[in-house]
Design a protein around this motif. Sequence first.
Motif, PDB file in Angstrom:
ATOM      1  N   LEU A  75       0.862  -1.416  -0.406  1.00  0.00           N
ATOM      2  CA  LEU A  75      -0.350   0.500   0.380  1.00  0.00           C
ATOM      3  C   LEU A  75       1.027   1.291   0.542  1.00  0.00           C
ATOM      4  O   LEU A  75       1.351   1.453   0.796  1.00  0.00           O
ATOM      5  CB  LEU A  75      -0.849   0.177   1.310  1.00  0.00           C
ATOM      6  N   ARG A  76       0.800   2.162  -0.857  1.00  0.00           N
ATOM      7  CA  ARG A  76       1.419   3.685  -1.092  1.00  0.00           C
ATOM      8  C   ARG A  76       0.709   4.656  -0.803  1.00  0.00           C
ATOM      9  O   ARG A  76      -0.874   4.160  -1.783  1.00  0.00           O
ATOM     10  CB  ARG A  76       2.584   3.228  -2.597  1.00  0.00           C
ATOM     11  N   LEU A  77       1.492   5.494  -0.484  1.00  0.00           N
ATOM     12  CA  LEU A  77       0.387   7.069  -0.773  1.00  0.00           C
ATOM     13  C   LEU A  77       1.323   7.676  -1.304  1.00  0.00           C
ATOM     14  O   LEU A  77       3.185   8.454  -0.691  1.00  0.00           O
ATOM     15  CB  LEU A  77      -0.532   8.029   0.867  1.00  0.00           C
ATOM     16  N   GLU A  78       1.148   7.818  -2.772  1.00  0.00           N
ATOM     17  CA  GLU A  78       1.811   8.978  -3.871  1.00  0.00           C
ATOM     18  C   GLU A  78       2.012  10.762  -3.853  1.00  0.00           C
ATOM     19  O   GLU A  78       0.240  10.505  -3.925  1.00  0.00           O
ATOM     20  CB  GLU A  78       1.708   8.546  -4.829  1.00  0.00           C
ATOM     21  N   ILE A  79       2.368  11.569  -2.620  1.00  0.00           N
ATOM     22  CA  ILE A  79       2.002  12.712  -3.142  1.00  0.00           C
ATOM     23  C   ILE A  79       2.719  13.326  -4.211  1.00  0.00           C
ATOM     24  O   ILE A  79       4.321  13.790  -3.703  1.00  0.00           O
ATOM     25  CB  ILE A  79       2.642  13.276  -1.569  1.00  0.00           C
ATOM     26  N   LYS A  80       2.498  14.873  -4.601  1.00  0.00           N
ATOM     27  CA  LYS A  80       2.495  15.871  -5.558  1.00  0.00           C
ATOM     28  C   LYS A  80       1.818  17.167  -5.784  1.00  0.00           C
ATOM     29  O   LYS A  80       1.030  16.877  -5.340  1.00  0.00           O
ATOM     30  CB  LYS A  80       2.452  14.437  -7.123  1.00  0.00           C
ATOM     31  N   VAL A  81       3.274  18.156  -5.477  1.00  0.00           N
ATOM     32  CA  VAL A  81       2.621  18.925  -5.611  1.00  0.00           C
ATOM     33  C   VAL A  81       3.188  19.720  -6.586  1.00  0.00           C
ATOM     34  O   VAL A  81       4.082  19.514  -7.451  1.00  0.00           O
ATOM     35  CB  VAL A  81       3.430  20.512  -3.995  1.00  0.00           C
TER      36      VAL A  81
END
Length: 111
Positions: free
Chosen positions: A85-91
């Motif tokens: 399970l992975r949370l990818e965060i982009k800004v």
Amino acid sequence: MSAEAELWAPQACTLPTGERPLRVAEFDALFAEAVQNVRRVDSTSVSLDLQPQLEVAARVADLVVRETGCCSFFTFSLVATGDSLRLEIKVPAKHADVLEALAARAEGMST
């Protein structure tokens, strides 16, 4: 709220100021209880490996949906594959400092 927490709860956030410490506490609890690894992909992208549990996925989904309601510059992707399970965060580039502060906080609290 600590100065470090304020870095990733920037003025661009529309969450009322009084509610921000509660949201930071939610992220802190998630970082401490479910994050197994923090990987900086580049200056605008971070990937958090999470404990691959249904409860964690539900908790993260709820939290990031609420977070995008006040900090719309974040893009969150929750990826479940096999036993991971992975949370990818982009800004956007102009918020790279916010992402860096969040990643540093996650690293400092992760299991």
